[in-house]
Design a protein around this motif. Structure first.
Motif, PDB file in Angstrom:
ATOM      1  N   ILE A   1       0.840  -1.195   0.000  1.00  0.00           N
ATOM      2  CA  ILE A   1       0.000   0.000   0.000  1.00  0.00           C
ATOM      3  C   ILE A   1       0.877   1.248   0.000  1.00  0.00           C
ATOM      4  CG2 ILE A   1      -1.735   1.294   1.295  1.00  0.00           C
ATOM      5  CD1 ILE A   1      -2.732  -1.361   2.426  1.00  0.00           C
ATOM      6  N   GLN A   2       1.939   1.183   0.747  1.00  0.00           N
ATOM      7  CA  GLN A   2       2.861   2.313   0.807  1.00  0.00           C
ATOM      8  C   GLN A   2       4.284   1.761   0.904  1.00  0.00           C
ATOM      9  OE1 GLN A   2       1.869   5.736   3.380  1.00  0.00           O
ATOM     10  NE2 GLN A   2       3.929   5.562   4.237  1.00  0.00           N
ATOM     11  N   THR A   3       5.121   2.177  -0.019  1.00  0.00           N
ATOM     12  CA  THR A   3       6.507   1.725  -0.016  1.00  0.00           C
ATOM     13  C   THR A   3       7.396   2.847  -0.516  1.00  0.00           C
ATOM     14  OG1 THR A   3       7.998  -0.086  -0.668  1.00  0.00           O
ATOM     15  CG2 THR A   3       6.422   0.680  -2.319  1.00  0.00           C
ATOM     16  N   ASN A   4       8.686   2.594  -0.610  1.00  0.00           N
ATOM     17  CA  ASN A   4       9.621   3.610  -1.098  1.00  0.00           C
ATOM     18  C   ASN A   4      10.858   2.900  -1.641  1.00  0.00           C
ATOM     19  OD1 ASN A   4      11.908   3.683   1.056  1.00  0.00           O
ATOM     20  ND2 ASN A   4      10.023   3.751   2.284  1.00  0.00           N
ATOM     21  N   PRO A   5      11.695   3.607  -2.397  1.00  0.00           N
ATOM     22  CA  PRO A   5      12.866   2.957  -2.999  1.00  0.00           C
ATOM     23  C   PRO A   5      13.863   2.398  -1.990  1.00  0.00           C
ATOM     24  CG  PRO A   5      12.396   5.047  -4.087  1.00  0.00           C
ATOM     25  CD  PRO A   5      11.526   4.990  -2.875  1.00  0.00           C
ATOM     26  N   GLY A   6      13.758   2.829  -0.727  1.00  0.00           N
ATOM     27  CA  GLY A   6      14.672   2.328   0.283  1.00  0.00           C
ATOM     28  C   GLY A   6      14.239   1.025   0.912  1.00  0.00           C
ATOM     29  N   VAL A   7      13.099   0.479   0.462  1.00  0.00           N
ATOM     30  CA  VAL A   7      12.625  -0.800   1.002  1.00  0.00           C
ATOM     31  C   VAL A   7      13.294  -1.943   0.242  1.00  0.00           C
ATOM     32  CG1 VAL A   7      10.645  -2.328   1.261  1.00  0.00           C
ATOM     33  CG2 VAL A   7      10.426   0.105   1.833  1.00  0.00           C
ATOM     34  N   GLU A   8      13.823  -2.887   0.991  1.00  0.00           N
ATOM     35  CA  GLU A   8      14.460  -4.067   0.402  1.00  0.00           C
ATOM     36  C   GLU A   8      13.767  -5.307   0.952  1.00  0.00           C
ATOM     37  OE1 GLU A   8      18.545  -3.791   1.575  1.00  0.00           O
ATOM     38  OE2 GLU A   8      18.553  -1.627   1.224  1.00  0.00           O
ATOM     39  N   PHE A   9      13.106  -6.065   0.086  1.00  0.00           N
ATOM     40  CA  PHE A   9      12.424  -7.296   0.477  1.00  0.00           C
ATOM     41  C   PHE A   9      13.202  -8.438  -0.157  1.00  0.00           C
ATOM     42  CE2 PHE A   9       8.032  -8.845   1.830  1.00  0.00           C
ATOM     43  CZ  PHE A   9       8.389 -10.187   1.832  1.00  0.00           C
ATOM     44  N   TYR A  10      13.873  -9.240   0.673  1.00  0.00           N
ATOM     45  CA  TYR A  10      14.708 -10.335   0.180  1.00  0.00           C
ATOM     46  C   TYR A  10      14.033 -11.678   0.454  1.00  0.00           C
ATOM     47  CZ  TYR A  10      18.498  -6.889  -0.038  1.00  0.00           C
ATOM     48  OH  TYR A  10      19.278  -5.795  -0.329  1.00  0.00           O
ATOM     49  N   VAL A  11      14.008 -12.533  -0.554  1.00  0.00           N
ATOM     50  CA  VAL A  11      13.550 -13.910  -0.389  1.00  0.00           C
ATOM     51  C   VAL A  11      14.617 -14.820  -0.980  1.00  0.00           C
ATOM     52  CG1 VAL A  11      11.797 -15.635  -0.953  1.00  0.00           C
ATOM     53  CG2 VAL A  11      11.114 -13.271  -0.485  1.00  0.00           C
ATOM     54  N   ALA A  12      15.118 -15.737  -0.149  1.00  0.00           N
ATOM     55  CA  ALA A  12      16.180 -16.655  -0.579  1.00  0.00           C
ATOM     56  C   ALA A  12      17.358 -15.894  -1.183  1.00  0.00           C
ATOM     57  CB  ALA A  12      15.639 -17.689  -1.563  1.00  0.00           C
ATOM     58  N   GLY A  13      17.662 -14.742  -0.602  1.00  0.00           N
ATOM     59  CA  GLY A  13      18.815 -13.965  -1.018  1.00  0.00           C
ATOM     60  C   GLY A  13      18.584 -13.041  -2.189  1.00  0.00           C
TER      61      GLY A  13
END
Length: 584
Positions: free
Chosen positions: A125-137
């Motif tokens: 809903i709300q995010t920004n370029p500084g968000v990092e979502f890692y899955v299995a690296g």
């Protein structure tokens, strides 16, 4: 599968309007307080109790009917419309906020994958370029208003380095026919979740920086406390302008080795290859910092485990193709092997290797996984040529044979029992290196193996072709017949090389004295009085410590043999044993 990018798109303005409504109630902190740093909070639109402050998602096996809409959902019409898109039983539905400069530590959620009958859906809903979502690296690129299935059974973590909070609508749902059809379509049409580049000056960049900074390496290598190590890594990173936090460091500890970057040189003194795997036909070694410590444990894997207790060693594991560079470029030349120790198992080979490892001037590598990986390379590279196989074997033996203490002058390799079947490969790679084959009365070996089976005597634990057996033998042979079949192939392989002048057949009954005399002489090893004294200390340790003893009383072993063992030995092994005795 990391996840799927669903085709459902939602109006971001309407999502944010309902988010504003949801903000009028209290958002309690997430209950997994150990899983995050900074601020992680949420509110429920559906929960097991119908309470909006209940953030627990429930457990697999809970019925969707036990989950209830919360009063907050009644005030958020667009969120209700979003939920109605998913035509499957819904369990929890939560708004989860990760505050700026906060992170969720890497973790895996139990039984929350498609194959477990439950899926987790994320709608940013709300995010920004500084968000990092890692899955299995891998860093995923998740856009506002889009919807994704995320396989949270895999290790995953989130960083919010941006200036604003990150808010996702997170829905847990049960798999039904609608979900099955959706997933089939997603696989057919390649609904892959987009990936994103890691931010610059990240932890991986810092680790590569450290590997180019010998002084910083030395500062980190001496830290035995993981807490102290993490603190120093954080401080060193900040001082040098890198951006990472303790959650990134923890994920690196749990993750795999650092990936190879083109142009990375072979590691210098103090690094040891601990395994070899094959990627697109290329042999790649995993290197671990072992420093100047000697390998005095009975088996190579035990030495590696001890080395990995050092935080630096675990944190800076690295991958490098086996064919990169050469030993001269690393600033050192390896020792040539003084001898190879082959054996039929449970016949005193560990006593031999431990005795030879006792003097400070000897390097003994005992049953090393990377050597086995290379010897069995054809299991992974079907079109492997003999020339390549020989080159790879020479490279891994050379890499393991680097001098650690400068006074090492003898280098002995004890191989796994099944490697006697690879003797022609070893002779092709090292035609002038002496070798021994250690054997024992097969009846005694079988009694030991059947009482405490090693991997080679656990049908199905290894590819049977490595042992010279067939797949059908895994279920088709009795334990006694399997064990006898394995030993028969070992003995036949040894006897096939009886005319090799570089070989020496050693009977278990001649140990330990044979190590001081015939074996040392055969390997060209000169023993000082101090060496002999250290080796004799080792024999006392083995004799006085039953758990490590290599010489149980033969009469006791023979008395324990069942009629089935005696019969199979008489039929398949006794004749081969007599031939071996005539070679000694």
């Amino acid at each position: 599968m990391t996840g799927l990018h669903f085709p459902f798109r939602f109006d971001t303005d309407l999502l944010r309007a309902d988010l504003a409504t949801a903000r009028t109630v209290e958002w309690p902190p997430h209950y997994n307080e150990q899983d995050y740093g900074g601020g992680w909070s949420g509110v429920a639109l559906r929960s097991a109790t119908g309470d909006s402050s209940q953030l627990a998602a429930g457990h697999t096996g809970s019925f969707a009917g036990t989950f209830k809409d919360t009063p907050l959902l009644d005030r958020c019409p667009y969120f209700r419309q979003v939920l109605s898109v998913f035509q499957c039983p819904l369990k929890s539905a939560r708004l989860l906020s990760l505050a700026p400069q906060s992170f969720i530590r890497e973790h895996s959620d139990h039984a929350l994958g498609y194959d477990d009958g439950e899926i987790r859906i994320h709608i940013p809903i709300q995010t920004n370029p500084g968000v990092e979502f890692y899955v299995a690296g891998e860093r995923l690129a998740l856009e506002e208003g889009h919807s994704y299935f995320i396989n949270v059974n895999l290790p995953h973590r989130v960083n919010n380095r941006g200036p604003a909070e990150r808010v996702h609508l997170v829905i847990d749902a049960e798999v039904n026919d609608w979900v099955h059809a959706l997933f089939r379509r997603g696989v057919e049409e390649h609904w892959d979740v987009p990936r994103s580049e890691r931010p610059p000056r990240n932890l991986d960049d810092f680790r590569r920086h450290v590997l180019d900074d010998p002084a910083l390496q030395k500062e980190l290598q001496v830290l035995e406390s993981r807490t102290s190590f993490v603190s120093m890594v954080l401080a060193a990173g900040r001082e040098r302008g890198f951006e990472f936090h303790e959650g990134d460091i923890e994920a690196a500890f749990r993750g795999g080795p650092m990936a190879h970057i083109e142009g990375t040189p072979m590691p210098v003194t103090g690094w040891t290859p601990v395994r070899v795997f094959f990627r697109d036909r290329i042999p790649v070694a995993e290197w671990v910092y072992t420093g100047s410590r000697r390998f005095t444990e009975p088996f190579f894997e035990q030495s590696v485990k001890i080395a990995l207790r050092n935080p630096f060693a675990r944190f800076f594991r690295r991958e490098i193709p086996l064919d990169v560079g050469n030993e001269a470029e690393s600033g050192e030349l390896p020792m040539k092997p003084s001898g190879f120790v082959f054996h039929m198992s449970r016949c005193g080979s560990t006593l031999i290797s431990q005795m030879l490892a006792a003097p400070q001037s000897h390097l003994v590598i005992a049953e090393a996984e990377p050597i086995d990986n290379v010897i069995q390379a054809k299991q992974s590279v079907a079109d492997l040529t003999g020339e390549e196989h020989v080159r790879w074997l020479r490279r891994i033996v050379a890499a393991l044979g680097r001098r650690r203490p400068v006074h090492e002058r003898a280098y002995v390799i004890k191989l796994d029992a099944w490697h006697i079947r690879g003797l022609p490969l070893l002779r092709a790679a090292f035609p002038n290196t002496p070798w021994i084959f250690v054997y024992r009365d097969p009846l005694e070996v079988m009694v030991s193996q059947l009482a405490r089976p090693g991997r080679l005597n656990l049908p199905g634990a290894m590819d049977p072709s490595i042992l010279g057996l067939e797949p059908g033998d895994v279920t088709g042979l009795s334990r006694e017949a399997w064990c006898a079949g394995v030993l028969k192939r070992f003995l036949c392989a040894a006897l096939a090389a009886r005319q090799d002048s570089h070989g020496l057949f050693v009977s278990y009954s001649d140990l330990p004295d044979a190590v001081f005399g015939p074996i040392a002489k055969h390997f060209g090893i000169t023993l000082s009085d101090q060496d002999v004294s250290a080796m004799r200390e080792t024999t006392l340790f083995h004799t006085k410590t039953p758990a490590f003893s290599s010489q149980p009383v033969s009469g006791e072993k023979r008395a324990m043999a069942s009629p089935a063992v005696r019969e199979v030995c008489r039929e398949q092994l006794d004749g081969l044993f007599e031939q071996l005795r005539s070679c000694s």
